[in-house]
Design an enzyme around this catalytic site. Sequence first.
Site, mmCIF file in Angstrom:
data_model
loop_
_atom_site.group_PDB
_atom_site.id
_atom_site.type_symbol
_atom_site.label_atom_id
_atom_site.label_comp_id
_atom_site.label_asym_id
_atom_site.label_seq_id
_atom_site.Cartn_x
_atom_site.Cartn_y
_atom_site.Cartn_z
ATOM 1 N N GLU A 44 8.419 -2.792 90.750
ATOM 2 C CA GLU A 44 9.686 -3.521 90.865
ATOM 3 C C GLU A 44 9.778 -4.359 92.133
ATOM 4 O OE1 GLU A 44 12.599 -0.207 90.619
ATOM 5 O OE2 GLU A 44 13.787 -1.635 89.469
ATOM 6 N N HIS A 46 -8.362 11.087 78.939
ATOM 7 C CA HIS A 46 -8.215 10.655 77.541
ATOM 8 C C HIS A 46 -8.100 9.139 77.432
ATOM 9 C CE1 HIS A 46 -7.943 14.752 76.198
ATOM 10 N NE2 HIS A 46 -7.036 14.996 77.134
ATOM 11 N N LYS A 71 20.762 -5.660 89.192
ATOM 12 C CA LYS A 71 21.104 -4.279 89.523
ATOM 13 C C LYS A 71 21.598 -3.503 88.314
ATOM 14 C CE LYS A 71 21.861 -0.718 92.093
ATOM 15 N NZ LYS A 71 20.659 0.115 92.301
ATOM 16 N N TRP A 116 22.707 -14.410 86.026
ATOM 17 C CA TRP A 116 21.366 -13.924 85.694
ATOM 18 C C TRP A 116 21.125 -14.461 84.294
ATOM 19 C CZ3 TRP A 116 18.860 -10.794 82.125
ATOM 20 C CH2 TRP A 116 17.645 -10.213 82.531
ATOM 21 N N ASN A 152 30.384 -13.032 81.520
ATOM 22 C CA ASN A 152 29.210 -12.139 81.510
ATOM 23 C C ASN A 152 29.044 -11.636 80.088
ATOM 24 O OD1 ASN A 152 29.158 -12.339 84.234
ATOM 25 N ND2 ASN A 152 29.804 -10.226 84.657
ATOM 26 N N GLY A 153 27.809 -11.460 79.635
ATOM 27 C CA GLY A 153 27.583 -10.933 78.285
ATOM 28 C C GLY A 153 26.935 -11.980 77.401
ATOM 29 N N LYS A 190 8.868 2.047 91.262
ATOM 30 C CA LYS A 190 9.318 1.454 92.534
ATOM 31 C C LYS A 190 8.341 0.387 92.994
ATOM 32 C CE LYS A 190 12.412 2.594 92.367
ATOM 33 N NZ LYS A 190 13.611 3.266 91.919
ATOM 34 N N ARG A 224 23.746 -8.473 91.568
ATOM 35 C CA ARG A 224 23.825 -8.291 90.119
ATOM 36 C C ARG A 224 23.083 -9.390 89.369
ATOM 37 N NH1 ARG A 224 27.739 -6.151 86.728
ATOM 38 N NH2 ARG A 224 28.147 -4.072 87.470
HETATM 39 C C1 AGP Z 1 15.646 1.295 89.332
HETATM 40 O O1 AGP Z 1 14.983 1.018 90.516
HETATM 41 C C2 AGP Z 1 15.960 0.153 88.499
HETATM 42 N N1 AGP Z 1 16.336 -1.024 89.116
HETATM 43 C C3 AGP Z 1 16.429 0.392 87.091
HETATM 44 O O2 AGP Z 1 15.373 1.004 86.438
HETATM 45 C C4 AGP Z 1 17.725 1.229 86.897
HETATM 46 O O3 AGP Z 1 17.489 2.546 87.279
HETATM 47 C C5 AGP Z 1 18.159 1.157 85.427
HETATM 48 O O4 AGP Z 1 18.404 -0.184 85.074
HETATM 49 C C6 AGP Z 1 19.352 2.015 85.096
HETATM 50 O O5 AGP Z 1 20.477 1.664 85.835
HETATM 51 P P1 AGP Z 1 21.735 2.621 85.908
HETATM 52 O O6 AGP Z 1 21.305 3.847 86.612
HETATM 53 O O7 AGP Z 1 22.751 1.827 86.669
HETATM 54 O O8 AGP Z 1 22.156 2.904 84.499
#
Ligand code: AGP
Length: 609
Positions: A491, A507, A604, A77, A103-104, A488, A27
């Site tokens: 990332e 275009h 995540k 994070w 968190n937040g 993908k 996370r």
């Molecule tokens: C996908 O590979 C990502 N890490 C990211 O785009 C993810 O799909 C997005 O943050 C949404 O997450 P969720 O499905 O848990 O809402």
Amino acid sequence: MCGIVGYVGHRPALPILLEGLHRLEYRGYDSAGIALVGSRGIETFKRSGRVRDLESILPAARARIRRATTGIAHTRWATHGAPSDRNAHPHLDRHGRIAIVHNGIIENAAALRARLALDGVEFASETDSEVLAHLIAAMPAGRLVDAVRAALQLVTGAYGLAVMDAERPDTLVVARNGSPVVLGIGEREMFAASDTAALVRHTSQVVHLDDGELAELRADGYETSTLEGGPTVKTPLTVTWAAEALDKGSYGHFMRKEIDEQPDAVRRTLTGRLDHRFHTSRLGGLELDPRALLEIRRVKILGCGSAWIAGTIGAHLIEQLARIPAHAEPASEFRYRNPVIEPDCLYIAVSQSGETFDTLAAVQEVTRKGGQVLGIVNVVGSSIARACGRGIYVHAGPEVSVVSTKAMTCTATAFALLALHLGRIRDLAPTEGQRLVAALEALPGQIASILADEPAIAAIAQTFAGVSNAYFVGRARGYPVALEGALKLKEVSYLHAEAYPASELKHGPLALIEAATPTVVVLPRDALFAKNLSTIEEIHARQGPVVVVTHPGPLPIAVAGRIDVPQSAPELDPILLNVPLQLLAYHVALAKGRDVDRPRNLAKSVTVE
Ligand code: AGP
């Protein structure tokens, strides 16, 4: 984005907290810390870097702290303040009596800091979170839960919070507003975490706090209440995830493991939901009867990242099978543009985690304006699932890799079930329903056969490892496949990758094509096959190398690389065409030596704005 773990009970807290941190490291992973309360008051240990870096500073203190049976822990994070030892959580008040993990984002942190500074508080970090420790300590003595409640009444912003008091070592207090907090109920012990993943090894009985709720935890139980002080009644949920599903097993990476799990995961998405008698699907969680479904004139799908892209696949499916206009939009954009909410529109919120802040906020905006929304969500009992109150659980199983693979595939499959259901209520003929039911049943086996082709895909990946840019193009239902393939790749491998609708190439983006820039063309053998071949000719004319993801059969054009997937019902093709692109991204990342399960700057689940 960050992870919280808390424990109060009869066992040593340290190993439980460390194990929880490892579970939550996906996370957020720029720093980690632990606070334990024992005979010498509160002791904290924090370190920038990974949980293993935190572990490296513990041995000296282990003997001293091993008997502590209450503690809180955090994996961070960074939002406010760079990743560093001093900005890592837990944070303490100036006397070291109160410890918090948060968190937040505290929006009025600057004003609160200024006010606390006037009272002589010196801050030990640059974080917004630290103000919470000082504020709670400044509240009148009494029950810890009352001090936390009083402090939170002065706070604006989002929080998932765990608090410990050196003077009350048998108590933990947690609170939630906009950032998830889950309680775990054990035998003479209680757990708290920001994510069920940290709890499943210890208990299957969990309680999700709602926004504006606090809980006081002791070894023998818990009490929940509102920010205003009224008691609340909670019903525990039983979690069915097996703890082993959260282990890597013999795999090097969670991403690779979860790619491999897709045949079984899709089978779970389909289990009990295919109706061979009426050639449709059964979706009990929709809670909308056929008459209500017939009244829908439009479908609007909201999600972020891969969830939004899965929604784009879903929009195509719904338009094709049910002939209802459907469109997917990033939830993050939707919520900020004062959207028009239509009474005959069905809104669908899509999320793997069920905790993505922007998607949750979009759901709240739709409901606030009287719209009807349902969720397509993986995590049972998550905030988005509860906010929607109805929908389809994806049942992909826990997804740990930051890079979504199996949840994306299962979500697209869940959309196929919904589209079939809506179609069969309307004009989709029984024979068509039969064709789709058969195609859905074939998906798990077909995905397994794509995965068996890994060596060929890995060989193509080697040719991408040395380039600086890559493009992905697809037409109509192939476009979301291109979008997801590019997402993908960027990332996990950090290779610059962009997706365009194939028809848009001339275009503008065509200017970028050159000999050193590969393009992946999504080339199903469908009604648009010839058009896509023309796109390949355009790229070849600019010396651009082309890799195609296509169906078996002769190709009238020579290409630099070719990946075949089995043919499905054309409407379901995107689900299969997407799978080899996951493997492509994985192998490019390996070739480039990337940290596959912890891509830089990402977390995540994005639980902040
Ligand atoms: C996908 O590979 C990502 N890490 C990211 O785009 C993810 O799909 C997005 O943050 C949404 O997450 P969720 O499905 O848990 O809402």
